[in-house]
Write a protein that holds these residues in place. Sequence first.
Motif, PDB file in Angstrom:
ATOM      1  N   LYS A 101      31.373  33.198  -2.824  1.00  0.00           N
ATOM      2  CA  LYS A 101      31.122  34.519  -3.393  1.00  0.00           C
ATOM      3  C   LYS A 101      31.478  35.540  -2.320  1.00  0.00           C
ATOM      4  O   LYS A 101      31.345  35.259  -1.134  1.00  0.00           O
ATOM      5  CB  LYS A 101      29.645  34.671  -3.752  1.00  0.00           C
ATOM      6  CG  LYS A 101      29.142  33.696  -4.783  1.00  0.00           C
ATOM      7  CD  LYS A 101      27.661  33.894  -4.986  1.00  0.00           C
ATOM      8  CE  LYS A 101      27.091  32.847  -5.914  1.00  0.00           C
ATOM      9  NZ  LYS A 101      25.650  32.951  -6.040  1.00  0.00           N
ATOM     10  N   SER A 103      30.963  38.173   0.336  1.00  0.00           N
ATOM     11  CA  SER A 103      29.768  38.448   1.122  1.00  0.00           C
ATOM     12  C   SER A 103      30.124  39.323   2.310  1.00  0.00           C
ATOM     13  O   SER A 103      31.269  39.393   2.728  1.00  0.00           O
ATOM     14  CB  SER A 103      29.118  37.152   1.593  1.00  0.00           C
ATOM     15  OG  SER A 103      30.033  36.421   2.361  1.00  0.00           O
ATOM     16  N   CYS A 130      19.397  43.665   2.825  1.00  0.00           N
ATOM     17  CA  CYS A 130      20.640  43.776   2.059  1.00  0.00           C
ATOM     18  C   CYS A 130      20.518  44.813   0.945  1.00  0.00           C
ATOM     19  O   CYS A 130      21.460  45.554   0.678  1.00  0.00           O
ATOM     20  CB  CYS A 130      21.027  42.419   1.484  1.00  0.00           C
ATOM     21  SG  CYS A 130      21.620  41.278   2.750  1.00  0.00           S
ATOM     22  N   TYR A 135      23.381  45.968  -1.488  1.00  0.00           N
ATOM     23  CA  TYR A 135      23.746  44.642  -1.987  1.00  0.00           C
ATOM     24  C   TYR A 135      22.591  44.051  -2.788  1.00  0.00           C
ATOM     25  O   TYR A 135      21.478  44.566  -2.782  1.00  0.00           O
ATOM     26  CB  TYR A 135      24.113  43.716  -0.818  1.00  0.00           C
ATOM     27  CG  TYR A 135      25.358  44.157  -0.097  1.00  0.00           C
ATOM     28  CD1 TYR A 135      26.614  43.841  -0.585  1.00  0.00           C
ATOM     29  CD2 TYR A 135      25.274  44.908   1.064  1.00  0.00           C
ATOM     30  CE1 TYR A 135      27.757  44.250   0.077  1.00  0.00           C
ATOM     31  CE2 TYR A 135      26.411  45.321   1.731  1.00  0.00           C
ATOM     32  CZ  TYR A 135      27.652  44.995   1.225  1.00  0.00           C
ATOM     33  OH  TYR A 135      28.770  45.396   1.883  1.00  0.00           O
ATOM     34  N   GLY A 138      20.341  38.515   0.052  1.00  0.00           N
ATOM     35  CA  GLY A 138      20.871  38.138   1.354  1.00  0.00           C
ATOM     36  C   GLY A 138      20.252  36.881   1.910  1.00  0.00           C
ATOM     37  O   GLY A 138      19.251  36.381   1.406  1.00  0.00           O
ATOM     38  N   LEU A 175      23.471  37.915   5.839  1.00  0.00           N
ATOM     39  CA  LEU A 175      24.686  37.760   5.053  1.00  0.00           C
ATOM     40  C   LEU A 175      24.343  38.199   3.639  1.00  0.00           C
ATOM     41  O   LEU A 175      23.526  37.566   2.971  1.00  0.00           O
ATOM     42  CB  LEU A 175      25.136  36.298   5.069  1.00  0.00           C
ATOM     43  CG  LEU A 175      26.462  35.991   4.418  1.00  0.00           C
ATOM     44  CD1 LEU A 175      27.588  36.631   5.208  1.00  0.00           C
ATOM     45  CD2 LEU A 175      26.671  34.504   4.335  1.00  0.00           C
ATOM     46  N   CYS A 176      24.962  39.295   3.205  1.00  0.00           N
ATOM     47  CA  CYS A 176      24.609  39.886   1.910  1.00  0.00           C
ATOM     48  C   CYS A 176      25.623  39.498   0.844  1.00  0.00           C
ATOM     49  O   CYS A 176      26.828  39.478   1.088  1.00  0.00           O
ATOM     50  CB  CYS A 176      24.550  41.405   2.045  1.00  0.00           C
ATOM     51  SG  CYS A 176      23.301  41.957   3.195  1.00  0.00           S
ATOM     52  N   LEU A 177      25.124  39.192  -0.342  1.00  0.00           N
ATOM     53  CA  LEU A 177      25.952  38.800  -1.482  1.00  0.00           C
ATOM     54  C   LEU A 177      25.907  39.885  -2.545  1.00  0.00           C
ATOM     55  O   LEU A 177      24.880  40.536  -2.749  1.00  0.00           O
ATOM     56  CB  LEU A 177      25.439  37.486  -2.066  1.00  0.00           C
ATOM     57  CG  LEU A 177      25.307  36.320  -1.099  1.00  0.00           C
ATOM     58  CD1 LEU A 177      24.597  35.167  -1.760  1.00  0.00           C
ATOM     59  CD2 LEU A 177      26.645  35.903  -0.579  1.00  0.00           C
ATOM     60  N   ASN A 178      27.026  40.085  -3.234  1.00  0.00           N
ATOM     61  CA  ASN A 178      27.077  41.073  -4.324  1.00  0.00           C
ATOM     62  C   ASN A 178      26.321  40.624  -5.523  1.00  0.00           C
ATOM     63  O   ASN A 178      26.208  39.567  -5.900  1.00  0.00           O
ATOM     64  CB  ASN A 178      28.518  41.376  -4.717  1.00  0.00           C
ATOM     65  CG  ASN A 178      29.194  42.210  -3.640  1.00  0.00           C
ATOM     66  OD1 ASN A 178      28.541  42.900  -2.886  1.00  0.00           O
ATOM     67  ND2 ASN A 178      30.493  42.095  -3.578  1.00  0.00           N
TER      68      ASN A 178
END
Length: 178
Positions: A101, A103, A130, A135, A138, A175-178
């Motif tokens: 994904k 990130s 995050c 975002y 995270g 670590l951030c995810l959408n």
Amino acid sequence: MMVRSGNPALRLGTLMSAVLLLLLAGGTAWPQSAPPALGLREQGAQAAPPPSTPAASAPPAAAENPGLINEMGKLFDKLPSILPPIKSPGETMNDLSRLTKPSTMVSGRMACPASSNGAPDCKQAADLLCQSKGYKEGKSLNADSAEKCSAKVLIPGRQRKPDDCRTDTFVTSALCLN
């Protein structure tokens, strides 16, 4: 040779090498089939001549050799059917791109709240860090901890008590995810 290492992998490797050396060194001396008779034959053991048919003119099939090397060869013949098929690099990259994904790594400082068992919950702090950057969620990459004490500790001559100080944990990068 005696191995006195605490590492079980090293012990297993040494044991396997010793067994392999014994098998390879002793393999030439061990007979794979019954030794030939020394000129003595039983009267009923004489074989009849093979029938003369068109199929008999073909070369005889290789006799089955029941030795260790032959058994290992059978194992290697079966390996391709046991293992999954090997993919091309392009197929592997396509599979990996479907799994990943987008990130982004962010930095900041967010306190980890205490969970029900008293341990810091840094997943929640990473999510909050995050979300403060726009975002969805995270994962904690780096954390820091510090001891925070009350002003009572600074009083001269006062004995320090167990509840005077506490350790706070902070997420410093995530670590951030959408």
